[in-house]
Design a protein around this motif. Structure first.
Motif, short mmCIF file in Angstrom:
data_model
loop_
_atom_site.label_atom_id
_atom_site.label_comp_id
_atom_site.label_asym_id
_atom_site.label_seq_id
_atom_site.Cartn_x
_atom_site.Cartn_y
_atom_site.Cartn_z
N VAL A 103 -49.42 9.36 10.96
CA VAL A 103 -49.43 10.58 10.66
C VAL A 103 -47.71 10.82 11.18
O VAL A 103 -46.62 11.57 10.92
N LYS B 59 -46.84 17.07 4.22
CA LYS B 59 -48.38 17.68 3.65
C LYS B 59 -48.97 16.10 4.01
O LYS B 59 -50.11 15.59 3.94
N ILE C 55 -49.86 15.22 7.29
CA ILE C 55 -51.86 15.55 7.16
C ILE C 55 -53.22 14.70 6.99
O ILE C 55 -53.85 14.80 7.10
N ALA C 56 -52.46 14.46 5.34
CA ALA C 56 -53.61 13.92 4.96
C ALA C 56 -53.97 12.36 5.73
O ALA C 56 -55.04 12.19 5.71
N LYS D 121 -55.08 14.41 9.50
CA LYS D 121 -55.80 15.65 9.80
C LYS D 121 -55.84 16.66 11.58
O LYS D 121 -56.61 17.40 11.77
N SER D 122 -54.40 15.94 11.92
CA SER D 122 -54.65 17.00 13.58
C SER D 122 -54.09 17.85 12.72
O SER D 122 -52.87 18.63 12.08
N TRP E 171 -49.98 20.15 11.02
CA TRP E 171 -49.98 20.95 10.01
C TRP E 171 -49.44 22.37 11.64
O TRP E 171 -48.87 23.30 10.41
N SER F 290 -54.92 26.70 9.71
CA SER F 290 -55.33 25.29 9.58
C SER F 290 -55.20 23.99 10.66
O SER F 290 -56.02 23.65 10.88
N SER F 291 -53.55 24.84 11.46
CA SER F 291 -54.08 24.03 12.83
C SER F 291 -55.00 24.11 13.97
O SER F 291 -55.79 23.91 14.22
N ALA G 272 -58.25 23.24 12.46
CA ALA G 272 -58.86 21.41 12.71
C ALA G 272 -58.51 21.55 14.40
O ALA G 272 -58.49 19.93 14.84
#
Length: 322
Positions: A172, A196, A199-200, A203-204, A208, A230-231, A234
């Motif tokens: 990350v 991106k 994120i992948a 996914k934190s 985002w 999205s943030s 998550a």
């Protein structure tokens, strides 16, 4: 912090660990208070402890962080210097010393800032040398390399060389650094792809937020708001990323109700840290309420901020201007 401060020379948003080794009971209590934003209480405990144990490196480091949280660079630097001097082998003390120097540089005139910036580089590099697995130190060092001129130790070549090491330990943070390098090169497509990728990788909610800031910088409003949402989705622990989400929304003058909910959720959570001190969240909430015409509620938030941090200049000004 505002959206602009998120993009500052040395960022305030990091998740860090306390120094290695056991803490005295006073320091443990102070650390808990610091995470809650109760910096006055934390400082009182630490100062009393240091009066009898002046070489307690952990206490000096925590006191540095208490001052740092209030943007008090001149008070923070000596405490971090003492911590690093009393325990020179501790990577995290060097990390915080670098951050304190960075804050001081951001508040100094250009000539002084250049000399201080060299100390920032030295402290961050020392932190990484002491612990090559210290992800926070590597991330800070990488961002310094990206943003600082070569005359004070910066350089994209250094950041590029550091990136594979950071990727191996934190995909990350590694992709985030690659995105920052691409941004510096004005390569927006690669920067977006790397944000991106970050994120992948994790996914934190923080990743985002980084993408949201990227879109905000490029005036892509709809994408910014979508990334913020999205943030929020998550963010199960309701951590400091909620504060950053609110900051961006407020700066953009978008969805004030959502911004208010983010701040209230963060303030009510058990995931508060000095990455986004509660008194600053109170101040931001007060500003938002003021913008919406609720003056009494705004003053209540300013007073609550001042109760946590009585020396915090913005809180003093806000309450005195009532």
């Amino acid at each position: 912090m505002s959206g602009s401060s998120l993009r500052a020379y040395l960022p305030l948003l990091f998740t860090t660990v306390l120094a290695a080794g056991s803490l005295h009971a006073d320091s443990t209590e102070a650390a808990s208070l610091l995470n809650q934003g109760r910096v006055d209480e934390a400082a009182t405990i630490l100062q009393k402890s240091l009066a009898t144990q002046p070489h307690d490196a952990a206490a000096h480091a925590l006191l540095c962080r208490a001052y740092y949280a209030q943007d008090m660079a001149n008070a923070a630097v000596p405490e971090c210097e003492r911590a690093a001097s009393d325990n020179p082998s501790n990577s995290n003390y060097q990390l915080w010393l670098g951050r304190a120097y960075g804050l001081k540089a951001s508040q100094a005139n250009m000539i002084s800032a250049f000399s201080i910036a060299k100390k920032v580089a030295a402290a961050f590099e020392r932190a990484v040398a002491l612990d090559p697995n210290n992800v926070a130190a590597m991330s800070d060092l990488g961002q310094f390399y990206v943003n600082a001129p070569s005359i004070v130790g910066g350089g994209l070549d250094k950041a590029q060389a550091l990136a594979p090491r950071l990727l191996a330990r934190s995909p990350v943070k590694g992709h985030r650094l690659l995105a920052q390098i691409a941004q510096k090169k004005n390569d927006a497509a690669t920067a977006e792809a790397e944000f991106k990728n970050a994120i992948a990788a994790g996914k934190s909610p923080e990743a985002w937020i980084d993408l949201a800031i990227f879109y905000q910088h490029h005036a892509q409003t709809d994408q910014t708001v979508a990334a913020i949402q999205s943030s929020i989705d998550a963010n199960r622990t309701k951590n400091a990323a909620l504060y950053d989400a609110a900051s961006i929304l407020i700066e953009m003058h978008r969805q004030p109700e959502l911004a208010e909910r983010c701040l209230r959720d963060y303030l009510a959570s058990s995931a508060k840290t000095d990455d986004a001190p509660a008194f600053k969240a109170r101040m931001l909430l007060g500003d938002l309420l003021k913008q919406r015409g609720n003056m009494q509620a705004a003053q209540n938030e300013y007073a609550a901020a001042l109760a946590l941090a009585s020396k915090y200049s913005p809180a003093l000004k806000a309450t005195q201007g009532a």
